[in-house]
Write an enzyme that holds these catalytic residues in place. Structure first.
Site, PDB file in Angstrom:
ATOM      1  CG  ASP A  98      -2.027  -0.976   1.209  1.00 13.46           C
ATOM      2  OD1 ASP A  98      -1.921  -1.963   0.452  1.00 13.46           O
ATOM      3  OD2 ASP A  98      -3.003  -0.798   1.962  1.00 13.46           O
ATOM      4  CE  LYS A 160      -5.072   2.210   2.866  1.00  6.92           C
ATOM      5  NZ  LYS A 160      -3.896   1.515   3.467  1.00  6.92           N
ATOM      6  CE  LYS A 189      -6.711  -1.148   2.960  1.00  9.47           C
ATOM      7  NZ  LYS A 189      -5.335  -1.654   3.203  1.00  9.47           N
TER       8      LYS A 189
END
Length: 229
Positions: A98, A160, A189
């Site tokens: 991430d 995300k 996400k």
């Protein structure tokens, strides 16, 4: 994914990245995080790079993915340094990365720099899943759309919402905007502030296919207690 398609707490668990990213997180806390993820069959465990080797060791042979953050939480790191951090995390067992985008470059209109930054990490973790954190609370809607589009162009697997360390977390409106921007080709996400079943349901209904949360155990336990999905 339609929230109505989720039939129980196990379905919800399969969308959760069980997260511990505090600066003062300890190895025993990471071990407990991983044990909880195994017990509840979460999708992934997300930790800082210093802990990803331990997480990978504990999760080895399971379906729970070890995940490391990169350029976290500011994104204000040179692309080659983000790439090196990602490569190091992969070498220690990370199956997912991430990363935080270059927010300053995005706001300055340097689209190529943002795209190249993501692409550098993409190349460094080839074969691993890459999620790109756009930190929606610091962007207007046009910038959010642009960040998502650049992430798609650079080969991201997910976009995300948030690090959880800035001025705000995920919102239903942002998740919906991101899903509308990226279409069905990649994941979205929702991360930051997802602490209740109501919030989880809303994020999933808006288009989230992962939930980053430190409250995963509470969410699935609430489902088992009768407030099920």
């Amino acid at each position: 994914m339609d929230a109505s398609a989720l039939s129980g707490s196990h379905d919800l668990a399969g969308l959760i990245d069980h997260t511990l990213l505090r600066a003062d997180a300890t190895a025993p806390e990471v071990r407990r995080l991983c044990e909880e993820a195994l017990a509840h069959r979460f999708k992934a465990v997300c930790v800082n790079p210093v802990h990803v080797g331990l997480a990978a060791e504990i999760l080895a042979g399971s379906a729970v993915a070890p995940c490391s953050v990169v350029g976290f939480p500011l994104g204000a790191v040179m692309p080659q340094d983000k790439a090196a951090e990602a490569a190091g995390a992969v070498a220690r067992g990370a199956a997912e990365i991430d990363m935080v985008i270059a927010l300053g470059a995005l706001k300055a209109g340097d689209h190529a720099a943002v795209r190249d930054d993501i692409a550098a990490v993409r190349a460094a973790c080839r074969g691993r899943l890459l999620k790109v954190i756009v930190e929606t609370c610091l962007l207007d809607d046009a910038q959010k759309r642009l960040a998502c589009s650049l992430a798609v162009e650079a080969g991201a697997d997910f976009v995300k919402t948030s690090t959880g360390f800035s001025t705000g977390g995920a919102t239903v409106a942002d998740v919906a905007l991101m899903r509308a921007t990226v279409g069905d080709g990649i994941g979205v996400k929702a991360s930051g502030g997802v602490r209740s079943l109501e919030s989880a349901r809303a994020m999933i209904a808006a288009g989230a296919t992962r939930l980053g949360t430190s409250s995963g155990v509470a969410l699935v336990t609430a489902g088992l207690a009768g407030d099920g999905y």
